[in-house]
Design a protein around this motif. Structure first.
Motif, PDB file in Angstrom:
ATOM      1  N   SER A 180      30.773  20.094  18.952  1.00 45.54           N
ATOM      2  CA  SER A 180      29.681  19.010  17.958  1.00 45.54           C
ATOM      3  C   SER A 180      31.009  17.606  18.211  1.00 45.54           C
ATOM      4  CB  SER A 180      28.803  19.103  17.379  1.00 45.54           C
ATOM      5  OG  SER A 180      27.943  20.081  16.977  1.00 45.54           O
ATOM      6  N   ASP A 181      30.741  16.593  19.063  1.00 45.48           N
ATOM      7  CA  ASP A 181      31.469  15.638  18.759  1.00 45.48           C
ATOM      8  C   ASP A 181      30.670  14.985  17.382  1.00 45.48           C
ATOM      9  OD1 ASP A 181      33.318  14.210  19.323  1.00 45.48           O
ATOM     10  OD2 ASP A 181      32.080  13.073  20.566  1.00 45.48           O
ATOM     11  N   SER A 182      31.371  16.096  16.641  1.00 44.20           N
ATOM     12  CA  SER A 182      30.772  15.071  14.915  1.00 44.20           C
ATOM     13  C   SER A 182      31.052  15.861  14.033  1.00 44.20           C
ATOM     14  CB  SER A 182      29.477  15.035  14.870  1.00 44.20           C
ATOM     15  OG  SER A 182      28.688  15.819  14.643  1.00 44.20           O
ATOM     16  N   LYS A 183      30.937  15.835  12.606  1.00 42.86           N
ATOM     17  CA  LYS A 183      30.905  16.566  11.532  1.00 42.86           C
ATOM     18  C   LYS A 183      29.467  17.785  11.713  1.00 42.86           C
ATOM     19  CE  LYS A 183      28.100  14.198   8.650  1.00 42.86           C
ATOM     20  NZ  LYS A 183      28.063  13.754   7.131  1.00 42.86           N
ATOM     21  N   MET A 184      29.890  18.420  11.509  1.00 39.78           N
ATOM     22  CA  MET A 184      28.358  19.362  11.726  1.00 39.78           C
ATOM     23  C   MET A 184      27.259  18.081  11.080  1.00 39.78           C
ATOM     24  SD  MET A 184      27.285  22.863   9.817  1.00 39.78           S
ATOM     25  CE  MET A 184      25.724  21.568   8.203  1.00 39.78           C
ATOM     26  N   PRO A 185      26.530  18.910  12.236  1.00 42.00           N
ATOM     27  CA  PRO A 185      25.241  17.181  12.422  1.00 42.00           C
ATOM     28  C   PRO A 185      24.379  18.012  11.131  1.00 42.00           C
ATOM     29  CG  PRO A 185      26.218  17.850  14.753  1.00 42.00           C
ATOM     30  CD  PRO A 185      26.555  18.783  14.050  1.00 42.00           C
ATOM     31  N   PHE A 186      23.851  16.286  10.602  1.00 41.14           N
ATOM     32  CA  PHE A 186      22.347  16.697   9.858  1.00 41.14           C
ATOM     33  C   PHE A 186      22.465  17.870   9.129  1.00 41.14           C
ATOM     34  CE2 PHE A 186      21.470  15.328  14.741  1.00 41.14           C
ATOM     35  CZ  PHE A 186      21.861  13.971  14.248  1.00 41.14           C
ATOM     36  N   GLU A 187      23.091  18.102   8.362  1.00 41.96           N
ATOM     37  CA  GLU A 187      22.953  19.033   7.340  1.00 41.96           C
ATOM     38  C   GLU A 187      22.249  20.565   7.392  1.00 41.96           C
ATOM     39  OE1 GLU A 187      24.660  18.416   4.217  1.00 41.96           O
ATOM     40  OE2 GLU A 187      25.566  16.259   4.924  1.00 41.96           O
ATOM     41  N   ASP A 188      21.041  20.859   6.705  1.00 38.39           N
ATOM     42  CA  ASP A 188      20.170  21.855   7.171  1.00 38.39           C
ATOM     43  C   ASP A 188      19.413  21.826   7.834  1.00 38.39           C
ATOM     44  OD1 ASP A 188      20.388  22.764   4.357  1.00 38.39           O
ATOM     45  OD2 ASP A 188      18.509  21.977   3.263  1.00 38.39           O
ATOM     46  N   ILE A 189      19.903  20.243   8.977  1.00 35.17           N
ATOM     47  CA  ILE A 189      19.332  21.298  10.446  1.00 35.17           C
ATOM     48  C   ILE A 189      19.783  20.916  11.081  1.00 35.17           C
ATOM     49  CG2 ILE A 189      18.622  19.323  12.390  1.00 35.17           C
ATOM     50  CD1 ILE A 189      16.618  17.725  10.571  1.00 35.17           C
ATOM     51  N   GLY A 190      21.316  21.148  11.185  1.00 32.85           N
ATOM     52  CA  GLY A 190      22.627  21.812  11.667  1.00 32.85           C
ATOM     53  C   GLY A 190      23.005  22.733  11.178  1.00 32.85           C
ATOM     54  N   ARG A 191      23.151  23.103  10.148  1.00 29.98           N
ATOM     55  CA  ARG A 191      23.061  24.582   9.954  1.00 29.98           C
ATOM     56  C   ARG A 191      21.993  25.547  10.383  1.00 29.98           C
ATOM     57  NH1 ARG A 191      25.388  22.722   4.861  1.00 29.98           N
ATOM     58  NH2 ARG A 191      23.277  21.512   3.838  1.00 29.98           N
ATOM     59  N   SER A 192      20.597  24.786  10.335  1.00 22.76           N
ATOM     60  CA  SER A 192      20.291  26.023  11.350  1.00 22.76           C
ATOM     61  C   SER A 192      20.343  26.581  12.337  1.00 22.76           C
ATOM     62  CB  SER A 192      17.886  25.334  11.103  1.00 22.76           C
ATOM     63  OG  SER A 192      18.402  25.192   9.492  1.00 22.76           O
ATOM     64  N   LEU A 193      20.808  24.575  13.480  1.00 21.11           N
ATOM     65  CA  LEU A 193      21.149  24.874  14.400  1.00 21.11           C
ATOM     66  C   LEU A 193      22.486  26.331  14.278  1.00 21.11           C
ATOM     67  CD1 LEU A 193      23.443  23.988  17.293  1.00 21.11           C
ATOM     68  CD2 LEU A 193      20.627  24.128  17.288  1.00 21.11           C
ATOM     69  N   VAL A 194      23.169  26.023  13.953  1.00 21.11           N
ATOM     70  CA  VAL A 194      24.467  26.210  14.271  1.00 21.11           C
ATOM     71  C   VAL A 194      24.015  28.365  13.590  1.00 21.11           C
ATOM     72  CG1 VAL A 194      27.092  27.545  12.872  1.00 21.11           C
ATOM     73  CG2 VAL A 194      26.746  24.998  13.406  1.00 21.11           C
ATOM     74  N   ALA A 195      23.153  28.695  12.656  1.00 18.87           N
ATOM     75  CA  ALA A 195      22.870  29.440  12.324  1.00 18.87           C
ATOM     76  C   ALA A 195      21.882  30.937  13.715  1.00 18.87           C
ATOM     77  CB  ALA A 195      21.569  29.890  11.304  1.00 18.87           C
ATOM     78  N   HIS A 196      21.173  29.394  13.874  1.00 16.27           N
ATOM     79  CA  HIS A 196      20.629  30.199  15.271  1.00 16.27           C
ATOM     80  C   HIS A 196      21.376  30.988  16.690  1.00 16.27           C
ATOM     81  CE1 HIS A 196      17.794  30.394  18.704  1.00 16.27           C
ATOM     82  NE2 HIS A 196      17.944  29.836  19.599  1.00 16.27           N
ATOM     83  N   TYR A 197      22.672  30.151  16.654  1.00 19.62           N
ATOM     84  CA  TYR A 197      23.221  29.724  18.047  1.00 19.62           C
ATOM     85  C   TYR A 197      24.154  31.147  17.608  1.00 19.62           C
ATOM     86  CZ  TYR A 197      28.293  29.717  20.456  1.00 19.62           C
ATOM     87  OH  TYR A 197      28.980  29.278  21.351  1.00 19.62           O
ATOM     88  N   TYR A 198      24.696  31.900  16.200  1.00 19.40           N
ATOM     89  CA  TYR A 198      25.410  32.671  16.067  1.00 19.40           C
ATOM     90  C   TYR A 198      23.835  33.867  15.754  1.00 19.40           C
ATOM     91  CZ  TYR A 198      29.506  30.463  13.610  1.00 19.40           C
ATOM     92  OH  TYR A 198      30.336  29.549  13.308  1.00 19.40           O
ATOM     93  N   ASN A 199      23.212  33.921  15.612  1.00 19.22           N
ATOM     94  CA  ASN A 199      22.283  34.784  15.438  1.00 19.22           C
ATOM     95  C   ASN A 199      21.602  35.179  16.890  1.00 19.22           C
ATOM     96  OD1 ASN A 199      21.940  35.086  12.479  1.00 19.22           O
ATOM     97  ND2 ASN A 199      20.741  33.657  12.206  1.00 19.22           N
ATOM     98  N   GLN A 200      21.654  34.360  17.857  1.00 17.74           N
ATOM     99  CA  GLN A 200      21.272  34.605  18.884  1.00 17.74           C
ATOM    100  C   GLN A 200      22.035  35.615  20.018  1.00 17.74           C
ATOM    101  OE1 GLN A 200      22.339  33.396  22.321  1.00 17.74           O
ATOM    102  NE2 GLN A 200      24.109  32.399  20.715  1.00 17.74           N
ATOM    103  N   ASP A 201      23.375  34.938  20.043  1.00 19.08           N
ATOM    104  CA  ASP A 201      24.770  35.821  20.123  1.00 19.08           C
ATOM    105  C   ASP A 201      24.428  37.154  19.494  1.00 19.08           C
ATOM    106  OD1 ASP A 201      27.091  35.747  22.311  1.00 19.08           O
ATOM    107  OD2 ASP A 201      27.631  36.444  20.494  1.00 19.08           O
TER     108      ASP A 201
END
Length: 428
Positions: A180-201
């Motif tokens: 991501s070309d930023s800090k982790m985006p959008f607080e809880d929404i960003g954390r949910s996206l990163v969690a989805h990324y880790y969990n799907q893998d």
């Protein structure tokens, strides 16, 4: 935005017409990438020493380089009419490289608001640009509040759109790395996206995630911190990454490229500090590489073939290196990569009990590695051998209270960053 005050605006009007008629929506179809050959390019990147490859997924423009169902603005429907992400991924897998994607979408929501504005002066004053037309809202985004001007939008609707878009990218391609070309985006929404990324893998790998997320924020071990156009000043306990380019982030005629030596200096310095180097190779709009870029990649490949054992699979040593007075006195600014390294700048890596020491410039005298002085603390008592990487030249060396002294080399290799492999006698 009036043309007399903005060179980019003036260029656009002169070459394409007024943005009330001809906007970014009309620029997109002009890009064809007709000479793009991902398999051929990936072979070059691997030969240059690449171990992973990162494709652009979407930049700050809401144009997707993957086969998306979110909206029509993607490279399969227009422009190259190819699944750019998918084809890059296939080429990377053929070469045995890890594959990543970058997303810059979060900034597009505020950046594109200017497309809804108009000239404040001149013959077209007050005539809205084409982004104000609701027909094109799926590209330019809807209007947001006047105070929504930061790099990352505060608009919740936009944040959810971002989540769904990047989730589609993840689920369609399952990349090994997401940037991501930023800090982790959008607080809880960003954390949910990163969690989805880790969990799907993890679901695909017997419960153990093997992917990497990276963004421009200190991680505390949660992800890999990215440093754009720069390096850390010292070693890091947690992995990190520099992302930079051999030239500009985009193609333009007449730009100055880094030399192969400058790229190699950065690589060695970064690896010594527990980092990775992600470097952009500037392509032409047609999708191929200029001859001078090919020359740079070839020179990097020659160096990595000879010196790679001191880079790949190594770990940081007890200190990242020795800094010359000249380099210590230089204070680079933001996005300033002219580090002024010389032969007195030494960087260390280690693997399988061996120590690798790299001179970041061509030595024209004895090399003195102070960290290996005979009385140094936490250093093996006896050196068994010293070899120059990529050479069978016999190295003359000695060790005293000033350091490990490598006598002036009788023959220098074709490259400027010189690597030495130092092995120690086992303690009895």
């Amino acid at each position: 935005m009036y043309q007399e005050k903005n060179p980019a605006y003036k260029y656009h009007v002169e070459h394409y017409g007024h943005p009330s008629v001809f906007g970014y929506k009309d620029i997109i179809p002009l890009w064809k990438a007709e000479r793009w050959d991902p398999d051929k390019l990936m072979e070059l990147y691997k030969k240059a020493g690449a171990k992973y490859f990162v494709s652009m997924g979407t930049h700050h423009d809401n144009f997707f380089l993957w086969d998306s169902k979110i909206h029509k603005w993607n490279a399969v429907n227009m422009g190259p009419k190819k699944d750019v992400v998918g084809l890059w991924q296939q080429a990377a897998k053929k070469q045995g490289l890890k594959f990543g994607v970058s997303e810059h979408l979060g900034a597009s929501y505020t950046w594109f608001q200017v497309a809804r504005q108009s000239d404040t002066e001149g013959p077209k004053a007050g005539v809205p640009y084409d982004g104000a037309n609701p027909v094109w809202q799926d590209l330019y985004h809807a209007a947001t509040t006047p105070d929504d001007k930061a790099w990352l939008t505060t608009n919740l609707v936009f944040q959810v759109e971002w989540f769904k878009s990047i989730q589609e990218l993840i689920d369609n391609y399952h990349p090994d790395l997401l940037y991501s070309d930023s800090k982790m985006p959008f607080e809880d929404i960003g954390r949910s996206l990163v969690a989805h990324y880790y969990n799907q893998d993890a679901t695909r790998n017997n419960g153990v995630p093997a992917v990497v997320y990276t963004c421009k924020e200190a991680s505390g071990g949660k992800w890999v911190e990215d440093v754009e156009r720069g390096v850390k000043s010292s070693g890091s306990q947690v992995p990190w990454q520099t992302d930079t380019s051999i030239g500009d982030w985009y193609y333009r005629t007449g730009q100055k490229y880094k030399t192969a030596n400058e790229v190699i200096q950065m690589l060695v310095d970064i690896v010594s500090k527990n980092g990775n180097l992600l470097i952009n190779v500037v392509q032409t709009p047609e999708g191929d590489l200029e001859p001078d870029m090919l020359k740079i990649l070839n020179e990097i490949g020659v160096w990595t073939a000879a010196n790679g054992e001191g880079i790949y699979g190594t770990r940081p040593w007890k200190t990242f290196g020795e800094v010359s007075p000249e380099t210590a006195a230089f204070k680079p600014g933001r996005f300033d990569e002219n580090y002024k390294y010389n032969a007195k700048d030494i960087r260390f890596t280690t693997r399988d009990g061996a120590l690798y020491a790299f001179c970041l410039g061509t030595p024209d005298a004895d090399v003195v590695i102070k960290s290996l002085a005979a009385n140094a603390v936490d250093v093996p008592a006896q050196v068994a051998s010293v070899k120059m990487l990529g050479s069978d030249q016999k190295i003359k060396w000695s060790r005293n209270e000033n350091g490990l002294v490598i006598k002036k080399l009788s023959k220098l290799p074709a490259w400027q960053v010189i690597g030495f492999k130092i092995e120690f006698k086992a303690n009895k």
